[in-house]
Design an enzyme around this catalytic site. Structure first.
Site, PDB file in Angstrom:
ATOM      1  N   ARG A 183       0.834  -1.081   0.120  1.00  0.00           N
ATOM      2  CA  ARG A 183      -0.158  -0.016  -0.058  1.00  0.00           C
ATOM      3  C   ARG A 183       1.056   1.308   0.070  1.00  0.00           C
ATOM      4  NH1 ARG A 183      -5.242  -1.250   3.996  1.00  0.00           N
ATOM      5  NH2 ARG A 183      -6.517  -1.949   2.493  1.00  0.00           N
ATOM      6  N   LYS A 238     -18.632 -18.082   3.371  1.00  0.00           N
ATOM      7  CA  LYS A 238     -20.141 -17.803   3.544  1.00  0.00           C
ATOM      8  C   LYS A 238     -21.128 -16.914   2.901  1.00  0.00           C
ATOM      9  CE  LYS A 238     -19.323 -18.025   8.571  1.00  0.00           C
ATOM     10  NZ  LYS A 238     -19.397 -17.110   9.819  1.00  0.00           N
ATOM     11  N   GLY A 280      -8.945  -9.017   0.515  1.00  0.00           N
ATOM     12  CA  GLY A 280      -7.639  -9.641   1.261  1.00  0.00           C
ATOM     13  C   GLY A 280      -7.180 -10.970   0.652  1.00  0.00           C
ATOM     14  N   GLY A 316     -12.520  -4.251   2.090  1.00  0.00           N
ATOM     15  CA  GLY A 316     -13.994  -3.822   2.480  1.00  0.00           C
ATOM     16  C   GLY A 316     -14.463  -2.669   1.072  1.00  0.00           C
TER      17      GLY A 316
HETATM   18  C1  3PG Z   1      -8.426  -1.510   5.403  1.00  0.00           C
HETATM   19  O1  3PG Z   1      -7.512  -1.669   5.751  1.00  0.00           O
HETATM   20  O2  3PG Z   1      -9.361  -2.031   4.796  1.00  0.00           O
HETATM   21  C2  3PG Z   1      -8.651   0.026   5.058  1.00  0.00           C
HETATM   22  O3  3PG Z   1      -7.437   0.863   5.520  1.00  0.00           O
HETATM   23  C3  3PG Z   1      -9.842   0.495   5.926  1.00  0.00           C
HETATM   24  O4  3PG Z   1      -9.496   0.394   7.311  1.00  0.00           O
HETATM   25  P1  3PG Z   1     -10.922   0.087   8.352  1.00  0.00           P
HETATM   26  O5  3PG Z   1     -11.250  -1.253   7.793  1.00  0.00           O
HETATM   27  O6  3PG Z   1     -10.282   0.127   9.561  1.00  0.00           O
HETATM   28  O7  3PG Z   1     -11.798   1.182   8.165  1.00  0.00           O
HETATM   29 MG    MG Z   2     -10.837  -3.411   6.646  1.00  0.00          MG
END
Ligand code: 3PG
Ligand code: MG
Length: 398
Positions: free
Chosen positions: A36, A197, A354, A377
């Site tokens: 990142r 899931k 991820g 996310g």
């Molecule tokens: C992540 O690592 O997915 C982003 O930096 C967002 O982090 P968070 O899920 O803690 O908001």
């Molecule tokens: Mg996250």
């Protein structure tokens, strides 16, 4: 896309508040994966090249509005300096006197990193006061944090309304790749959705069924889909209470003309451990005392055949229990085919999330995909068809 890019705003002599996502994994006080950090380098260098002064805004971990020393962004400084090839200055707070002083002292060609925005209680509340305090530090706002764009926070959302705003190079690349994969793709489009899931990916499946031509379902959630067809799956990971929902998604796919691809055969074992004795069975013949841990060779053949007729692939989630050998076989084989078709210019392939990135790295093909998102996310929410507040705010601008 109404958002501006670095090409659209004048940066000369301007303090450029640049929201980045350097929420990187750390062990024993050291960054273990700097991906990142490396990804924001083009944006920072471009700002410098245009005579701007980059001031980096970022979060780290989830300190919940309090100062938590272990979550200081100081930890990222060595990796940041290595990636940028220059000294990076640091301010002990992201707003107020320490930040103001550091910004005032910033010379041309220098980069400043402000302390964790989430140390401030206003950040996660998207507090207008916090956004104003941040905005007061600079002249222009650049958001390069696609992977945090699903959060409506002061440094990702509210601030974009207060200053001339633009997307950074990484944000721009992410948005263009995602648009190419799902908003305006070349058809046919195949989506691969794996993972444990159905319940966590319900919105995703519901959205994709309407948008793609083929939906390949893998991982534990494929078992829930098998259950929905009355097929028993032995001791496999599955959500019995979601079988009805899976059935509804199936019916919907028939209505809208999306073909759901479930595994025809499966690799089953009695133990979930590396090198466990395994066998290939038809998907409807899982022994009562065994569990499905991967898609079988026939399933892979079918999936690869789908890839061959498609022009666009979007991938989230592994096909099997890829962390443990040999249950990474189907994921590796399908990933290798996607990479081969991409290299041959026959497929646009986009992946994110991820686990997915870990699986593609393990398969050794991540570099061959058209685009791999840095987001977890945010990638999921985007695939679910949701508006990302950080992106929407850039569209509206100041
Ligand atoms: C992540 O690592 O997915 C982003 O930096 C967002 O982090 P968070 O899920 O803690 O908001
Ligand atoms: Mg996250």
């Amino acid at each position: 896309m109404a958002w501006k890019t670095l090409d659209d705003i004048d940066l000369k002599g301007k303090v450029v508040l640049t929201r980045v996502d350097i929420n990187v994994p750390v062990e024993d006080g050291r960054v273990t994966d700097a991906t990142r950090i490396e990804k924001i380098v083009p944006t920072v260098k471009d700002i410098l090249a245009r005579g701007g002064k980059p001031v980096l805004l970022a979060h780290f971990g989830r300190p919940k509005g309090k100062v938590v020393p272990e979550m200081s962004l100081k930890i990222t400084l060595p990796a940041l300096e290595a990636a940028l090839g220059r000294t990076v200055r640091f301010a002990e707070d992201c707003i107020g006197a320490p930040a103001k002083k550091a910004v005032a002292a910033l010379g041309e060609g220098e980069v400043l990193l402000l302390e964790n925005t989430r140390f401030q209680p206003g950040e996660e509340k998207n507090d207008p006061g916090m956004a104003a305090a941040l905005a007061a530090l600079g002249d222009v706002y650049v958001n390069d944090a696609f992977s945090a764009a699903h959060r409506a926070h002061a440094s990702t959302e509210a601030i974009a309304h207060l200053l001339p705003a633009a997307a950074g190079r990484l944000m721009e690349a992410e948005l263009k790749a995602l648009e190419r994969a799902l908003s305006k793709p070349e058809r046919p489009v195949v989506a691969v959705v794996g993972g444990a899931k159905v319940s966590t990916k319900l919105d995703l499946l519901t959205n994709l069924v309407e948008k793609v031509d083929y939906l390949v379902i893998g991982g534990g959630m494929a078992n829930t889909f098998l259950l929905s067809k009355g097929i028993e799956v032995g001791k496999s990971l599955a959500e019995r209470d979601m079988a009805g929902t899976a059935g509804e998604i199936f019916r919907k796919s028939l209505d809208v003309g999306c073909e759901i691809v479930l595994p025809d055969d499966a690799v089953v074992a009695r133990e979930f451990k590396a090198g466990a004795e395994s066998q290939v069975v038809r998907a409807d013949a899982c022994p009562d005392d065994a569990m499905i841990l991967d898609a079988g060779p026939e399933a892979v053949k079918r999936i690869v055949g789908v890839f061959e007729v498609c022009k666009t692939l979007i991938w989230n989630g592994p096909l099997g229990a890829f962390e443990i050998e040999p249950f990474d076989t189907a994921t590796n084989a399908a990933a290798a085919k996607a990479a081969e078709l991409t290299r041959a210019g026959k497929l646009v392939s986009v992946a994110g999330g991820g686990d997915t990135v870990a699986a593609l790295n393990k398969a050794g093909v991540a570099n061959d995909f058209s685009y791999i998102s840095t987001a977890g996310g945010a990638f999921l929410e985007w695939m679910e068809g949701k508006e990302l507040p950080g992106v929407a705010a850039l569209d509206q601008g100041a």
